[in-house]
Design a protein around this motif. Sequence first.
Motif, PDB file in Angstrom:
ATOM      1  N   PHE A  11       0.840  -1.198   0.000  1.00  0.00           N
ATOM      2  CA  PHE A  11       0.000   0.000   0.000  1.00  0.00           C
ATOM      3  C   PHE A  11       0.876   1.249   0.000  1.00  0.00           C
ATOM      4  N   THR A  12       0.916   1.923  -1.140  1.00  0.00           N
ATOM      5  CA  THR A  12       1.672   3.175  -1.218  1.00  0.00           C
ATOM      6  C   THR A  12       0.839   4.347  -0.716  1.00  0.00           C
ATOM      7  N   SER A  13      -0.456   4.107  -0.522  1.00  0.00           N
ATOM      8  CA  SER A  13      -1.369   5.115   0.006  1.00  0.00           C
ATOM      9  C   SER A  13      -2.464   4.396   0.777  1.00  0.00           C
ATOM     10  N   GLU A  14      -2.967   5.028   1.828  1.00  0.00           N
ATOM     11  CA  GLU A  14      -4.056   4.414   2.597  1.00  0.00           C
ATOM     12  C   GLU A  14      -5.342   4.335   1.783  1.00  0.00           C
ATOM     13  N   ASN A  15      -5.381   5.065   0.663  1.00  0.00           N
ATOM     14  CA  ASN A  15      -6.564   5.050  -0.194  1.00  0.00           C
ATOM     15  C   ASN A  15      -6.482   4.003  -1.299  1.00  0.00           C
ATOM     16  N   ASP A  16      -5.372   3.261  -1.381  1.00  0.00           N
ATOM     17  CA  ASP A  16      -5.239   2.229  -2.406  1.00  0.00           C
ATOM     18  C   ASP A  16      -6.317   1.168  -2.247  1.00  0.00           C
ATOM     19  N   THR A  17      -6.909   0.759  -3.363  1.00  0.00           N
ATOM     20  CA  THR A  17      -7.784  -0.409  -3.330  1.00  0.00           C
ATOM     21  C   THR A  17      -6.919  -1.655  -3.214  1.00  0.00           C
ATOM     22  N   LEU A  18      -7.535  -2.790  -2.948  1.00  0.00           N
ATOM     23  CA  LEU A  18      -6.782  -4.042  -2.873  1.00  0.00           C
ATOM     24  C   LEU A  18      -6.126  -4.341  -4.214  1.00  0.00           C
ATOM     25  N   GLU A  19      -6.853  -4.101  -5.308  1.00  0.00           N
ATOM     26  CA  GLU A  19      -6.293  -4.340  -6.644  1.00  0.00           C
ATOM     27  C   GLU A  19      -5.072  -3.456  -6.896  1.00  0.00           C
ATOM     28  N   GLU A  20      -5.163  -2.190  -6.523  1.00  0.00           N
ATOM     29  CA  GLU A  20      -4.032  -1.270  -6.713  1.00  0.00           C
ATOM     30  C   GLU A  20      -2.831  -1.686  -5.872  1.00  0.00           C
ATOM     31  N   ALA A  21      -3.099  -2.086  -4.630  1.00  0.00           N
ATOM     32  CA  ALA A  21      -2.002  -2.474  -3.744  1.00  0.00           C
ATOM     33  C   ALA A  21      -1.322  -3.751  -4.220  1.00  0.00           C
ATOM     34  N   GLN A  22      -2.088  -4.688  -4.759  1.00  0.00           N
ATOM     35  CA  GLN A  22      -1.469  -5.909  -5.280  1.00  0.00           C
ATOM     36  C   GLN A  22      -0.653  -5.607  -6.543  1.00  0.00           C
ATOM     37  N   GLN A  23      -1.136  -4.684  -7.351  1.00  0.00           N
ATOM     38  CA  GLN A  23      -0.366  -4.256  -8.518  1.00  0.00           C
ATOM     39  C   GLN A  23       0.938  -3.572  -8.083  1.00  0.00           C
ATOM     40  N   ASN A  24       0.859  -2.789  -7.018  1.00  0.00           N
ATOM     41  CA  ASN A  24       2.063  -2.160  -6.463  1.00  0.00           C
ATOM     42  C   ASN A  24       3.081  -3.224  -6.051  1.00  0.00           C
ATOM     43  N   LYS A  25       2.581  -4.303  -5.464  1.00  0.00           N
ATOM     44  CA  LYS A  25       3.462  -5.392  -5.022  1.00  0.00           C
ATOM     45  C   LYS A  25       4.171  -6.048  -6.201  1.00  0.00           C
ATOM     46  N   LEU A  26       3.435  -6.317  -7.262  1.00  0.00           N
ATOM     47  CA  LEU A  26       4.038  -6.913  -8.462  1.00  0.00           C
ATOM     48  C   LEU A  26       5.129  -6.002  -9.016  1.00  0.00           C
TER      49      LEU A  26
END
Length: 422
Positions: free
Chosen positions: A148-163
């Motif tokens: 999570f690069t932001s507390e507003n990240d959705t789960l999909e966005e946060a998983q994409q961030n991880k990849l």
Amino acid sequence: MFPLSHMLKSFVRVGSLKVIDADNKVHVFGGTAPGPDVTMRLTDRSLYHKLFFNPELNAGEAYMDGRMSFESGSTLKDFLTLFSMNRIALGTYPLQKVLRSISRGLKRFQQANKVGKAQANVAHHYDLGNDFYKLFLDKGMQYSCAYFTSENDTLEEAQQNKLRLIASKLQLKPGLKILDIGSGWGDLALYLAAMEDVDVTGVTLSKEQYALSNEKARKAGLSHRVRFELLDYRKLDKKFDRIVSVGMFEHVGVHHYGEFFAKINALMSDDGLMLLHSIGHMSPPGTASPWLRKYIFPGAYSPALSEVFPVVEQNSLWVTDLEFLRLHYAETLRHWHERFEANRAKVAEMYDERFCRMWEFYLISAEMMFRTGSQLVFHMQLSRKRDAAPIVRDYITDLQREYKKLEQKKLSTLKPAEPVPA
């Protein structure tokens, strides 16, 4: 309610716990520090002894069976938060100190993950059915800590961030041969192949993951460069330029770490890199929760770093980078639990009420271990040579920015999905 009442007086130091026993008598245990106020009802007298001798196992089973419930606005999450915040106090109780010492002595047997048994342990959890996991995971079905690069990240966005974060640490280049150990439902391997012209082999011990991963590769038009095999990583004998493993190391077992890192060394090319993404903890070596071992992850254990570093050293591997993701998994689990609860009725139709309670207990207790307990996630980058990766970390940030720009273009141009044959 003796002997449980004696232990609870010592246990509750933060918050308060009101217990309504099987005879409808009220017992209050209060700490000196503020915290959750929980009201719990026990309807089975045998729990007085069971919870005294093995609180972690029997609390989970009592909730699953409905013999332990919560009242006056209290919830399971309130109770597990209270439990996690007082966990150290529980560990100092004389009987619990003795029992935990005995459990640590049995660690070798609890984590016996030989070839064959490892597949049975994986099947216990991961082969529950893809339809089940689709109810609470992100669209790519990534069953590991998001970023999570932001507390507003959705789960999909946060998983994409991880990849994106993992790909940046692998330093992708055209033509590389990549191995993904414990490849899950395939999203990481497919992401790597979409970002760069690389060849990826994923290995998994889950039949459900194996089938869906290959189907996803075919639909994406990447099956010529991405393949998944139903195989134990210990049976591989090829060389790879990059190796990645996400959420698999927790299933290796401490007494198999030497075997794991020796195999990594043998599989890695001389100038190769490996990225290990694993749950660990910041406290000294211990054992996994007996409830978690029995019902969720047989054979699993999240190591202390003091159990990992010596074995890495013994296998002549350089640790070229180390990063800790502290609260990211707590947020991931919160999202999973919210989605699970939103689909609880569907889960109950697939399985039953006891199964729903089991997974509620698992998801919430896991979140609390990352939010108030000792659990964390670490990224350990390994190599056989000290200069296999740049000597400053700027490249990790630079590549993440580059991949973010490429994602919309490259991921949108993948071959459209074809109908799955009946």
